[in-house]
Scaffold this motif. Structure first.
Motif, PDB file in Angstrom:
ATOM      1  N   GLU A   1       0.833  -1.200   0.000  1.00 56.87           N
ATOM      2  CA  GLU A   1       0.000   0.000   0.000  1.00 56.87           C
ATOM      3  C   GLU A   1       0.875   1.260   0.000  1.00 56.87           C
ATOM      4  O   GLU A   1       0.607   2.220  -0.721  1.00 56.87           O
ATOM      5  CB  GLU A   1      -0.926   0.006   1.217  1.00 56.87           C
ATOM      6  N   LYS A   2       1.942   1.241   0.810  1.00 57.06           N
ATOM      7  CA  LYS A   2       2.857   2.381   0.877  1.00 57.06           C
ATOM      8  C   LYS A   2       3.547   2.599  -0.469  1.00 57.06           C
ATOM      9  O   LYS A   2       3.662   3.735  -0.941  1.00 57.06           O
ATOM     10  CB  LYS A   2       3.885   2.169   1.986  1.00 57.06           C
ATOM     11  N   GLU A   3       3.997   1.523  -1.104  1.00 57.22           N
ATOM     12  CA  GLU A   3       4.655   1.635  -2.417  1.00 57.22           C
ATOM     13  C   GLU A   3       3.727   2.259  -3.443  1.00 57.22           C
ATOM     14  O   GLU A   3       4.140   3.128  -4.227  1.00 57.22           O
ATOM     15  CB  GLU A   3       5.110   0.258  -2.895  1.00 57.22           C
ATOM     16  N   GLN A   4       2.479   1.822  -3.461  1.00 58.18           N
ATOM     17  CA  GLN A   4       1.508   2.367  -4.423  1.00 58.18           C
ATOM     18  C   GLN A   4       1.213   3.833  -4.142  1.00 58.18           C
ATOM     19  O   GLN A   4       1.106   4.638  -5.065  1.00 58.18           O
ATOM     20  CB  GLN A   4       0.219   1.541  -4.405  1.00 58.18           C
ATOM     21  N   LEU A   5       1.106   4.168  -2.856  1.00 64.45           N
ATOM     22  CA  LEU A   5       0.837   5.553  -2.489  1.00 64.45           C
ATOM     23  C   LEU A   5       2.027   6.457  -2.823  1.00 64.45           C
ATOM     24  O   LEU A   5       1.840   7.577  -3.314  1.00 64.45           O
ATOM     25  CB  LEU A   5       0.488   5.631  -1.002  1.00 64.45           C
ATOM     26  N   ILE A   6       3.238   5.970  -2.603  1.00 59.61           N
ATOM     27  CA  ILE A   6       4.441   6.734  -2.970  1.00 59.61           C
ATOM     28  C   ILE A   6       4.433   7.007  -4.473  1.00 59.61           C
ATOM     29  O   ILE A   6       4.719   8.120  -4.915  1.00 59.61           O
ATOM     30  CB  ILE A   6       5.730   5.988  -2.554  1.00 59.61           C
ATOM     31  N   GLU A   7       4.086   6.009  -5.253  1.00 60.73           N
ATOM     32  CA  GLU A   7       4.043   6.172  -6.713  1.00 60.73           C
ATOM     33  C   GLU A   7       2.979   7.197  -7.119  1.00 60.73           C
ATOM     34  O   GLU A   7       3.241   8.091  -7.933  1.00 60.73           O
ATOM     35  CB  GLU A   7       3.771   4.821  -7.379  1.00 60.73           C
ATOM     36  N   THR A   8       1.795   7.096  -6.549  1.00 59.29           N
ATOM     37  CA  THR A   8       0.699   8.008  -6.882  1.00 59.29           C
ATOM     38  C   THR A   8       1.029   9.441  -6.485  1.00 59.29           C
ATOM     39  O   THR A   8       0.889  10.375  -7.282  1.00 59.29           O
ATOM     40  CB  THR A   8      -0.602   7.554  -6.186  1.00 59.29           C
ATOM     41  N   ILE A   9       1.484   9.610  -5.244  1.00 58.87           N
ATOM     42  CA  ILE A   9       1.846  10.948  -4.769  1.00 58.87           C
ATOM     43  C   ILE A   9       3.047  11.468  -5.554  1.00 58.87           C
ATOM     44  O   ILE A   9       3.092  12.645  -5.935  1.00 58.87           O
ATOM     45  CB  ILE A   9       2.142  10.929  -3.256  1.00 58.87           C
TER      46      ILE A   9
END
Length: 161
Positions: free
Chosen positions: A6-14
């Motif tokens: 979840e953190k990896e995906q959020l880092i990518e999106t942000i």
């Protein structure tokens, strides 16, 4: 979904949003996003590298860029030689001021488009005048909202000890 995924995906999106909004490199944007999602304590250089999965030199260059732009700062702990990187106190304010600047540029561009069409394509301008004004009003309201938010953020940051 795991916390890590979840953190990896959020880092990518942000990171993608930061890259576009602040005109930063993809890696600098993802480092900035990672620090947004990290605790007040910040992260060591190695922790940043581990999450971002970049080379030492690339990570170093991009952390330095973020530091020079005042988005990121670092500190050391007594007895610990490591540097801990975290968001600079005014980083969100600096980001919002950069966004405010893009709104002003957009307002100028729309004004120029309307003036050009009025001068060289009066029929088009007359037919689409209300659309041009609606968009200009939207930009004015958006600019005013962002300016008020900047003032609130500045007041908040200045009131902190």
């Amino acid at each position: 979904m795991s916390h890590k995924k979840e953190k990896e995906q959020l880092i990518e999106t942000i990171g993608l949003a930061i890259e576009e909004q602040l005109n930063l490199s993809p890696l600098a944007s993802r480092i900035y996003a990672l620090l947004i999602l990290s605790s007040y304590d910040g992260l060591t250089f190695e922790e940043i590298r581990e999450v971002i999965q970049a080379s030492k030199s690339s990570t170093s260059v991009n952390v330095n860029v973020l530091s020079q732009l005042n988005y990121v700062t670092f500190y050391t702990k007594p007895g610990d030689r490591k540097r801990y990187f975290k968001l600079a106190k005014y980083s969100s304010l600096i980001s919002l001021e950069a966004y405010h600047n893009t709104i002003n540029k957009e307002m100028d561009m729309v004004g120029r488009i309307n003036s050009y069409n009025k001068k060289y394509f009066p029929e088009k301008f007359i037919n689409e005048e209300s659309l041009g004004h609606i968009f200009q009003e939207y930009l004015v309201e958006k600019e005013q909202l962002v300016a008020r938010t900047i003032d609130k953020m500045r007041h908040f940051r200045e009131s902190e000890k």
